[in-house]
Design a protein around this motif. Sequence first.
Motif, PDB file in Angstrom:
ATOM      1  N   LEU A  46       0.920  -1.067  -0.031  1.00 59.46           N
ATOM      2  CA  LEU A  46      -0.116  -0.098   0.023  1.00 59.46           C
ATOM      3  C   LEU A  46       0.920   1.284   0.041  1.00 59.46           C
ATOM      4  O   LEU A  46       0.262   2.239  -0.474  1.00 59.46           O
ATOM      5  CB  LEU A  46      -0.871   0.115   1.205  1.00 59.46           C
ATOM      6  CG  LEU A  46      -1.959  -1.073   1.234  1.00 59.46           C
ATOM      7  CD1 LEU A  46      -2.864  -0.886   2.641  1.00 59.46           C
ATOM      8  CD2 LEU A  46      -3.050  -1.066   0.169  1.00 59.46           C
ATOM      9  N   SER A  47       1.956   1.284   0.505  1.00 52.90           N
ATOM     10  CA  SER A  47       2.935   2.560   0.737  1.00 52.90           C
ATOM     11  C   SER A  47       3.004   3.115  -0.626  1.00 52.90           C
ATOM     12  O   SER A  47       3.129   4.288  -0.616  1.00 52.90           O
ATOM     13  CB  SER A  47       4.142   2.188   1.471  1.00 52.90           C
ATOM     14  OG  SER A  47       4.805   1.145   1.055  1.00 52.90           O
ATOM     15  N   PRO A  48       3.479   2.476  -1.810  1.00 53.28           N
ATOM     16  CA  PRO A  48       3.907   3.231  -2.988  1.00 53.28           C
ATOM     17  C   PRO A  48       2.438   3.901  -3.317  1.00 53.28           C
ATOM     18  O   PRO A  48       2.868   4.748  -4.172  1.00 53.28           O
ATOM     19  CB  PRO A  48       4.231   2.017  -3.843  1.00 53.28           C
ATOM     20  CG  PRO A  48       4.756   1.011  -2.932  1.00 53.28           C
ATOM     21  CD  PRO A  48       3.742   0.867  -1.938  1.00 53.28           C
ATOM     22  N   LEU A  49       1.475   3.394  -3.371  1.00 49.65           N
ATOM     23  CA  LEU A  49       0.392   3.864  -3.766  1.00 49.65           C
ATOM     24  C   LEU A  49       0.044   5.107  -3.125  1.00 49.65           C
ATOM     25  O   LEU A  49      -0.712   6.279  -3.580  1.00 49.65           O
ATOM     26  CB  LEU A  49      -1.103   2.903  -3.705  1.00 49.65           C
ATOM     27  CG  LEU A  49      -0.999   1.558  -4.361  1.00 49.65           C
ATOM     28  CD1 LEU A  49      -2.028   0.640  -3.973  1.00 49.65           C
ATOM     29  CD2 LEU A  49      -0.779   1.862  -6.011  1.00 49.65           C
ATOM     30  N   LEU A  50       0.062   5.085  -1.628  1.00 49.16           N
ATOM     31  CA  LEU A  50      -0.265   6.253  -0.765  1.00 49.16           C
ATOM     32  C   LEU A  50       0.761   7.401  -1.246  1.00 49.16           C
ATOM     33  O   LEU A  50       0.535   8.433  -1.224  1.00 49.16           O
ATOM     34  CB  LEU A  50      -0.082   5.568   0.647  1.00 49.16           C
ATOM     35  CG  LEU A  50      -0.123   7.034   1.495  1.00 49.16           C
ATOM     36  CD1 LEU A  50      -1.804   7.664   1.474  1.00 49.16           C
ATOM     37  CD2 LEU A  50      -0.082   6.387   2.927  1.00 49.16           C
ATOM     38  N   ALA A  51       2.301   6.882  -1.253  1.00 50.45           N
ATOM     39  CA  ALA A  51       3.217   8.030  -1.719  1.00 50.45           C
ATOM     40  C   ALA A  51       2.860   8.611  -2.978  1.00 50.45           C
ATOM     41  O   ALA A  51       2.916   9.984  -3.258  1.00 50.45           O
ATOM     42  CB  ALA A  51       4.587   7.301  -1.832  1.00 50.45           C
ATOM     43  N   PHE A  52       2.389   7.991  -4.261  1.00 52.30           N
ATOM     44  CA  PHE A  52       2.068   8.443  -5.031  1.00 52.30           C
ATOM     45  C   PHE A  52       0.949   9.526  -5.009  1.00 52.30           C
ATOM     46  O   PHE A  52       0.908  10.668  -5.651  1.00 52.30           O
ATOM     47  CB  PHE A  52       1.706   7.462  -6.428  1.00 52.30           C
ATOM     48  CG  PHE A  52       1.198   8.174  -7.610  1.00 52.30           C
ATOM     49  CD1 PHE A  52       2.348   8.290  -8.712  1.00 52.30           C
ATOM     50  CD2 PHE A  52      -0.085   8.302  -7.833  1.00 52.30           C
ATOM     51  CE1 PHE A  52       1.836   8.837 -10.000  1.00 52.30           C
ATOM     52  CE2 PHE A  52      -0.390   8.931  -9.226  1.00 52.30           C
ATOM     53  CZ  PHE A  52       0.600   8.903 -10.104  1.00 52.30           C
ATOM     54  N   GLY A  53      -0.074   8.979  -4.439  1.00 55.29           N
ATOM     55  CA  GLY A  53      -1.423   9.950  -4.358  1.00 55.29           C
ATOM     56  C   GLY A  53      -1.078  11.292  -3.467  1.00 55.29           C
ATOM     57  O   GLY A  53      -1.469  12.148  -3.940  1.00 55.29           O
ATOM     58  N   VAL A  54      -0.168  11.059  -2.445  1.00 54.32           N
ATOM     59  CA  VAL A  54       0.005  12.247  -1.537  1.00 54.32           C
ATOM     60  C   VAL A  54       0.772  13.146  -2.413  1.00 54.32           C
ATOM     61  O   VAL A  54       0.450  14.357  -2.218  1.00 54.32           O
ATOM     62  CB  VAL A  54       0.423  11.900  -0.255  1.00 54.32           C
ATOM     63  CG1 VAL A  54       0.982  13.108   0.476  1.00 54.32           C
ATOM     64  CG2 VAL A  54      -0.395  11.035   0.426  1.00 54.32           C
ATOM     65  N   SER A  55       1.867  12.866  -3.096  1.00 59.12           N
ATOM     66  CA  SER A  55       2.500  13.717  -3.752  1.00 59.12           C
ATOM     67  C   SER A  55       1.839  14.346  -5.013  1.00 59.12           C
ATOM     68  O   SER A  55       2.003  15.587  -5.314  1.00 59.12           O
ATOM     69  CB  SER A  55       3.830  13.007  -4.327  1.00 59.12           C
ATOM     70  OG  SER A  55       4.576  12.607  -3.445  1.00 59.12           O
ATOM     71  N   PHE A  56       0.995  13.670  -5.653  1.00 60.61           N
ATOM     72  CA  PHE A  56       0.167  14.116  -6.616  1.00 60.61           C
ATOM     73  C   PHE A  56      -0.693  15.304  -6.289  1.00 60.61           C
ATOM     74  O   PHE A  56      -0.680  16.321  -6.909  1.00 60.61           O
ATOM     75  CB  PHE A  56      -0.751  13.018  -7.404  1.00 60.61           C
ATOM     76  CG  PHE A  56      -1.510  13.401  -8.475  1.00 60.61           C
ATOM     77  CD1 PHE A  56      -0.783  13.043  -9.896  1.00 60.61           C
ATOM     78  CD2 PHE A  56      -2.590  13.950  -8.470  1.00 60.61           C
ATOM     79  CE1 PHE A  56      -1.584  13.457 -10.747  1.00 60.61           C
ATOM     80  CE2 PHE A  56      -3.551  14.139  -9.470  1.00 60.61           C
ATOM     81  CZ  PHE A  56      -2.837  14.059 -10.985  1.00 60.61           C
ATOM     82  N   PHE A  57      -1.212  15.117  -5.195  1.00 64.49           N
ATOM     83  CA  PHE A  57      -2.202  16.236  -4.698  1.00 64.49           C
ATOM     84  C   PHE A  57      -1.502  17.357  -3.778  1.00 64.49           C
ATOM     85  O   PHE A  57      -1.932  18.400  -3.725  1.00 64.49           O
ATOM     86  CB  PHE A  57      -3.268  15.557  -3.918  1.00 64.49           C
ATOM     87  CG  PHE A  57      -4.278  14.835  -4.822  1.00 64.49           C
ATOM     88  CD1 PHE A  57      -5.129  15.330  -5.569  1.00 64.49           C
ATOM     89  CD2 PHE A  57      -4.418  13.270  -4.608  1.00 64.49           C
ATOM     90  CE1 PHE A  57      -5.901  14.713  -5.998  1.00 64.49           C
ATOM     91  CE2 PHE A  57      -5.062  12.542  -5.223  1.00 64.49           C
ATOM     92  CZ  PHE A  57      -5.942  13.205  -5.987  1.00 64.49           C
ATOM     93  N   LEU A  58      -0.293  17.235  -3.360  1.00 63.33           N
ATOM     94  CA  LEU A  58       0.703  18.159  -2.297  1.00 63.33           C
ATOM     95  C   LEU A  58       1.177  18.859  -3.476  1.00 63.33           C
ATOM     96  O   LEU A  58       1.392  20.326  -3.141  1.00 63.33           O
ATOM     97  CB  LEU A  58       1.473  17.404  -1.609  1.00 63.33           C
ATOM     98  CG  LEU A  58       2.243  18.149  -0.520  1.00 63.33           C
ATOM     99  CD1 LEU A  58       1.182  19.073   0.092  1.00 63.33           C
ATOM    100  CD2 LEU A  58       3.143  17.659   0.040  1.00 63.33           C
ATOM    101  N   THR A  59       1.489  18.351  -4.571  1.00 65.97           N
ATOM    102  CA  THR A  59       2.446  19.293  -5.565  1.00 65.97           C
ATOM    103  C   THR A  59       1.662  20.621  -5.951  1.00 65.97           C
ATOM    104  O   THR A  59       2.205  21.911  -5.979  1.00 65.97           O
ATOM    105  CB  THR A  59       3.016  18.733  -6.591  1.00 65.97           C
ATOM    106  OG1 THR A  59       3.527  17.490  -6.352  1.00 65.97           O
ATOM    107  CG2 THR A  59       3.600  19.656  -7.618  1.00 65.97           C
ATOM    108  N   PRO A  60       0.573  20.685  -6.169  1.00 57.96           N
ATOM    109  CA  PRO A  60      -0.489  21.823  -6.668  1.00 57.96           C
ATOM    110  C   PRO A  60      -0.621  22.870  -5.429  1.00 57.96           C
ATOM    111  O   PRO A  60      -0.545  23.965  -5.573  1.00 57.96           O
ATOM    112  CB  PRO A  60      -1.738  21.419  -7.164  1.00 57.96           C
ATOM    113  CG  PRO A  60      -1.546  20.084  -7.499  1.00 57.96           C
ATOM    114  CD  PRO A  60      -0.362  19.408  -6.580  1.00 57.96           C
ATOM    115  N   LEU A  61      -0.536  22.282  -4.097  1.00 56.94           N
ATOM    116  CA  LEU A  61      -0.731  23.006  -2.880  1.00 56.94           C
ATOM    117  C   LEU A  61       0.478  23.834  -2.848  1.00 56.94           C
ATOM    118  O   LEU A  61       0.385  25.004  -2.323  1.00 56.94           O
ATOM    119  CB  LEU A  61      -1.149  22.121  -1.662  1.00 56.94           C
ATOM    120  CG  LEU A  61      -1.144  22.880  -0.294  1.00 56.94           C
ATOM    121  CD1 LEU A  61      -2.215  24.064  -0.727  1.00 56.94           C
ATOM    122  CD2 LEU A  61      -1.440  21.850   0.685  1.00 56.94           C
ATOM    123  N   VAL A  62       1.772  23.135  -2.927  1.00 53.50           N
ATOM    124  CA  VAL A  62       2.929  23.903  -2.632  1.00 53.50           C
ATOM    125  C   VAL A  62       3.255  24.760  -3.714  1.00 53.50           C
ATOM    126  O   VAL A  62       3.624  25.912  -3.520  1.00 53.50           O
ATOM    127  CB  VAL A  62       3.892  22.848  -2.698  1.00 53.50           C
ATOM    128  CG1 VAL A  62       5.415  23.578  -2.491  1.00 53.50           C
ATOM    129  CG2 VAL A  62       3.818  21.897  -1.308  1.00 53.50           C
TER     130      VAL A  62
END
Length: 339
Positions: free
Chosen positions: A145-161
């Motif tokens: 599960l950790s690779p899927l979670l890492a991809f999802g969090v980075s995907f949505f965090l990048t526009p925020l930053v």
Amino acid sequence: MAVALVGTVVVLAAVFGFLNGFRDTSSAVALTVRTRALTPSIAVVLAAVFNVVGAVSSAWLLTYVGDSFIQTPHGGEGMTMLVGTLLAAILWGVFGWWRGYPSSSTHALVGGLIGASWAASILGHAGIGALNSVFWAVVALPLVLSPLLAFGVSFFLTPLVTWMVRYTQPSKAHAGLRAAQSVGAAIVAFGHGLQDGQRVISILMLATLGAAVDFSDIPPWTIAFTAAALGLGTLAGGWRITYTLSHRLVRVDPLRGFVSQLVTSSMLFFGALGLHWPLSTTHTVTTSVLGAGASQDYAAVDGRLVIRLVRFWLITPLTTALLSFVFTLALSPLADIAG
């Protein structure tokens, strides 16, 4: 023969630890070097130092996950299973380095344990006691599960930053993000040592203390041995994999490099200290940088390389399980001699 088997396990554990640090140098330094936050030499030394610190600290984590991560039968059977597991993980790790693919040594080790357990069952031995519901919940599931979670969090965090720095001059924003990446590289290296150091320590304890291991009482020499192996491997540096991560896989700028390292370090620490889960540093780094890159533009990601990489990840535990199965069966006569 028993002494020879123990010595073989210790030597193979050293090789596994060295190769772990050698291949996973990319986890800490690839993005930092790519965005010119640090020079390659400084980045590698920084990663080596914090890998050693993390490996020393991993002894504390081992008291929580050691019993569920790996247990073997007593005597020669357990030693041959460890030898088969380590041989499989080492050979697959060398193959992955040669191809330039960042792959998980933890997945390779877990696959090897499963293959050794199957071989032990065929031979009429007890197998590895950790392959039960606790093992799958505490070890296998988080690794998936950790690779899927890492991809999802980075995907949505990048526009925020990106939104947060929208009014900052690009030169100032990049300078600040590069400085943050330098800190992030140290944190990722520490998290790698924290996560992966426990694997080597547990193998050394099983080899030297036997099956009835009390993971709450860890010999200091195993900690020093593991830290030295990881640190020396990191100093040697696996630049083939670093090039894949930083140049071939996705185009990365300081902002996306910062997001990737932030997600990786957070997951490693939360998994280790909060949930006591063993996670793959390699998979977490790779999928987080993919998520950040895909959030920028799907064209920035080399889709064909991603497909080959995911395929390689999927066959890693299967291949090491098969290799370990064969090695354990081949070494079974030595187990009978050792008693």
